[in-house]
Scaffold this motif. Sequence first.
Motif, mmCIF file in Angstrom:
data_model
loop_
_atom_site.group_PDB
_atom_site.id
_atom_site.type_symbol
_atom_site.label_atom_id
_atom_site.label_comp_id
_atom_site.label_asym_id
_atom_site.label_seq_id
_atom_site.Cartn_x
_atom_site.Cartn_y
_atom_site.Cartn_z
ATOM 1 N N VAL A 136 0.858 -1.185 0.000
ATOM 2 C CA VAL A 136 0.000 0.000 0.000
ATOM 3 C C VAL A 136 0.894 1.234 0.000
ATOM 4 C CG1 VAL A 136 -1.789 1.286 1.215
ATOM 5 C CG2 VAL A 136 -1.820 -1.220 1.246
ATOM 6 N N ASP A 137 0.858 1.977 -1.089
ATOM 7 C CA ASP A 137 1.674 3.182 -1.191
ATOM 8 C C ASP A 137 0.781 4.386 -1.448
ATOM 9 O OD1 ASP A 137 1.337 3.726 -4.087
ATOM 10 O OD2 ASP A 137 2.421 1.840 -4.335
ATOM 11 N N TYR A 138 1.380 5.565 -1.446
ATOM 12 C CA TYR A 138 0.627 6.807 -1.597
ATOM 13 C C TYR A 138 1.102 7.597 -2.809
ATOM 14 C CZ TYR A 138 -0.805 5.516 3.102
ATOM 15 O OH TYR A 138 -1.307 4.830 4.182
ATOM 16 N N PHE A 148 5.312 19.076 2.846
ATOM 17 C CA PHE A 148 4.091 19.643 2.264
ATOM 18 C C PHE A 148 3.024 19.796 3.350
ATOM 19 C CE2 PHE A 148 3.955 15.052 1.808
ATOM 20 C CZ PHE A 148 2.677 14.707 2.198
ATOM 21 N N HIS A 149 1.877 20.368 2.938
ATOM 22 C CA HIS A 149 0.790 20.661 3.864
ATOM 23 C C HIS A 149 -0.489 19.977 3.378
ATOM 24 C CE1 HIS A 149 3.800 23.905 4.073
ATOM 25 N NE2 HIS A 149 3.553 23.893 5.373
ATOM 26 N N TRP A 150 -1.515 19.995 4.220
ATOM 27 C CA TRP A 150 -2.757 19.275 3.901
ATOM 28 C C TRP A 150 -3.386 19.776 2.603
ATOM 29 C CZ3 TRP A 150 -3.246 14.843 5.939
ATOM 30 C CH2 TRP A 150 -2.908 14.571 7.275
ATOM 31 N N ASN A 151 -3.238 21.040 2.276
ATOM 32 C CA ASN A 151 -3.895 21.561 1.073
ATOM 33 C C ASN A 151 -3.227 21.087 -0.215
ATOM 34 O OD1 ASN A 151 -1.565 23.062 1.170
ATOM 35 N ND2 ASN A 151 -2.560 25.078 1.238
ATOM 36 N N GLU A 152 -2.162 20.272 -0.084
ATOM 37 C CA GLU A 152 -1.473 19.745 -1.265
ATOM 38 C C GLU A 152 -1.733 18.263 -1.488
ATOM 39 O OE1 GLU A 152 2.696 21.437 -1.791
ATOM 40 O OE2 GLU A 152 2.378 21.823 0.342
ATOM 41 N N ILE A 153 -2.546 17.634 -0.645
ATOM 42 C CA ILE A 153 -2.770 16.192 -0.787
ATOM 43 C C ILE A 153 -3.814 15.914 -1.863
ATOM 44 C CG2 ILE A 153 -2.189 15.817 1.637
ATOM 45 C CD1 ILE A 153 -5.177 15.341 2.176
ATOM 46 N N GLY A 154 -3.770 14.691 -2.416
ATOM 47 C CA GLY A 154 -4.780 14.247 -3.353
ATOM 48 C C GLY A 154 -5.887 13.489 -2.628
ATOM 49 N N LYS A 155 -6.682 12.771 -3.387
ATOM 50 C CA LYS A 155 -7.793 12.019 -2.815
ATOM 51 C C LYS A 155 -7.341 10.604 -2.489
ATOM 52 C CE LYS A 155 -12.633 10.809 -3.502
ATOM 53 N NZ LYS A 155 -13.821 10.918 -4.386
ATOM 54 N N PHE A 156 -7.645 10.154 -1.271
ATOM 55 C CA PHE A 156 -7.284 8.809 -0.826
ATOM 56 C C PHE A 156 -8.374 7.821 -1.233
ATOM 57 C CE2 PHE A 156 -4.834 11.523 1.891
ATOM 58 C CZ PHE A 156 -3.704 10.807 2.249
ATOM 59 N N PRO A 158 -10.417 4.216 -0.946
ATOM 60 C CA PRO A 158 -10.746 3.488 0.288
ATOM 61 C C PRO A 158 -9.689 2.479 0.730
ATOM 62 C CG PRO A 158 -12.646 3.595 -1.169
ATOM 63 C CD PRO A 158 -11.486 4.109 -1.954
ATOM 64 N N ASN A 159 -8.919 1.938 -0.207
ATOM 65 C CA ASN A 159 -7.922 0.935 0.153
ATOM 66 C C ASN A 159 -6.550 1.534 0.477
ATOM 67 O OD1 ASN A 159 -7.428 1.700 -2.512
ATOM 68 N ND2 ASN A 159 -6.581 -0.288 -3.079
ATOM 69 N N LYS A 160 -6.492 2.871 0.573
ATOM 70 C CA LYS A 160 -5.205 3.514 0.854
ATOM 71 C C LYS A 160 -5.344 4.583 1.930
ATOM 72 C CE LYS A 160 -2.750 2.636 -3.451
ATOM 73 N NZ LYS A 160 -1.797 3.180 -4.422
ATOM 74 N N ASN A 161 -6.133 4.288 2.939
ATOM 75 C CA ASN A 161 -6.267 5.233 4.040
ATOM 76 C C ASN A 161 -4.963 5.324 4.833
ATOM 77 O OD1 ASN A 161 -8.958 6.233 3.847
ATOM 78 N ND2 ASN A 161 -9.704 4.238 4.511
ATOM 79 N N ILE A 162 -4.843 6.394 5.609
ATOM 80 C CA ILE A 162 -3.708 6.539 6.521
ATOM 81 C C ILE A 162 -3.936 5.583 7.683
ATOM 82 C CG2 ILE A 162 -2.452 8.120 8.030
ATOM 83 C CD1 ILE A 162 -3.517 10.414 6.256
#
Length: 424
Positions: A136-138, A148-156, A158-162
């Motif tokens: 499982v990678d991101y 980086f900051h939260w406003n730079e993340i993409g969409k997770f 369902p199988n790649k949650n933190i």
Amino acid sequence: MKLITFTVPCYNSAAYMDHCIETLLTAGEDAEIILVDDGSKDDTGKIADAYAEKYPTIVRVIHQENGGHGEGVNQGIRNATGVYFKVVDSDDWLDTDALQKVLTELRAHLGDEPPLDLMMANYVYEHVADNTQNVVDYKGILPEGRVFHWNEIGKFPPNKNILMHSVIYRTEVLRRSGMELPKHTFYVDNIFVYQPLPQVKTIYYMNLDLYRYFIGREDQSVNEANMIKRVDQQLRVTRIMMNAVDVYALPPEQDKLRAYMLNYFSMMMAISSIFLTLDGSKEALAKRRQLWDDLKAHDGHLYRRCRFSVAEGCNLPGWLGSKISIGGYRIIKSVGMDMVKLQPYQGFAADGAATLCLLLSSLTGIPVSTTHTKTTAIMGVGASKRISAVNWKIVGDMTLAWVLTFPGCGLLGYLMSKLFIAIF
């Protein structure tokens, strides 16, 4: 002060804890390893003490009355001296090469201002039953190689949650969050990767397969039978998460974090609801109703958000609604989890194959079943890895069901038609 504290909650772990600890020891003097003996009845405590005696500047042991996994984590947070903090379960382990690279990167950020709050890396499911791995990678979700900051993340997806496996928190972030995991409760890892997140301002992602998550023991908490038996603990965790964070009060710069946390909490509502439905008792169904009523009373906005998510599909009312919810869960579990385990690129290949087949069928006028097309495409993709990667017993059961469905539905249609003719 140490660079990192590894906390290892241990309960009757004598048979396998050595492997875990040996991988952590490769961090050397940068690390503090806190072994929490959670009232074990085997030789776990003795093994832990032996490590502390052999590595007095690295290993510390805490012996406590049994309090469960969450209290083991709590003890680690209370006693940690490391700048960073990671939980490693006693039956799991870390990849030693990846660990050295992570430590080097953490060391490089010690002087950052503002400080680095969260380090993330990949994790690997180690399936002992069929000797397979699922990474499982991101990639494509999180930026790589920079803070980086939260406003730079993409969409997770369902199988790649933190998950707990993927995070290394700055210890002060955990303490500032006020998180206190409940005692004698499974599934507390969901709180661990939910409540502290709004306290995180800076993140760094390394595309390395660091954490190895062992799957295979029948007593594991993620076993379906155990989840039904322990559904009250799942409820407890879901309620704590419900009250832990006001997601709609997060600042604008955390809008993407809010979206992620809403999806994650909806998933928790779905899990709680479906396992209460699978239990099926009057008491369990009453608990399901109460959970949703409590959510509505606590936060109407959050309640409506969950109602318009997959969670509502696990909360359909009445006898028929329960059967539909269970049927949908069984289909998803059989096809998406039990029949074959797919990597993301394989899922894309299965979708592409099924789409092409349906397109050709439409152009030629050949009638086909969408469900059968998609399912057989998944089988084919799984078999391309190796024939044994597909659970052929499930395939056989599905094939038998398909064979019986055609004449069965035809007969039922015939009888229903005759009945309506006779009545009307």
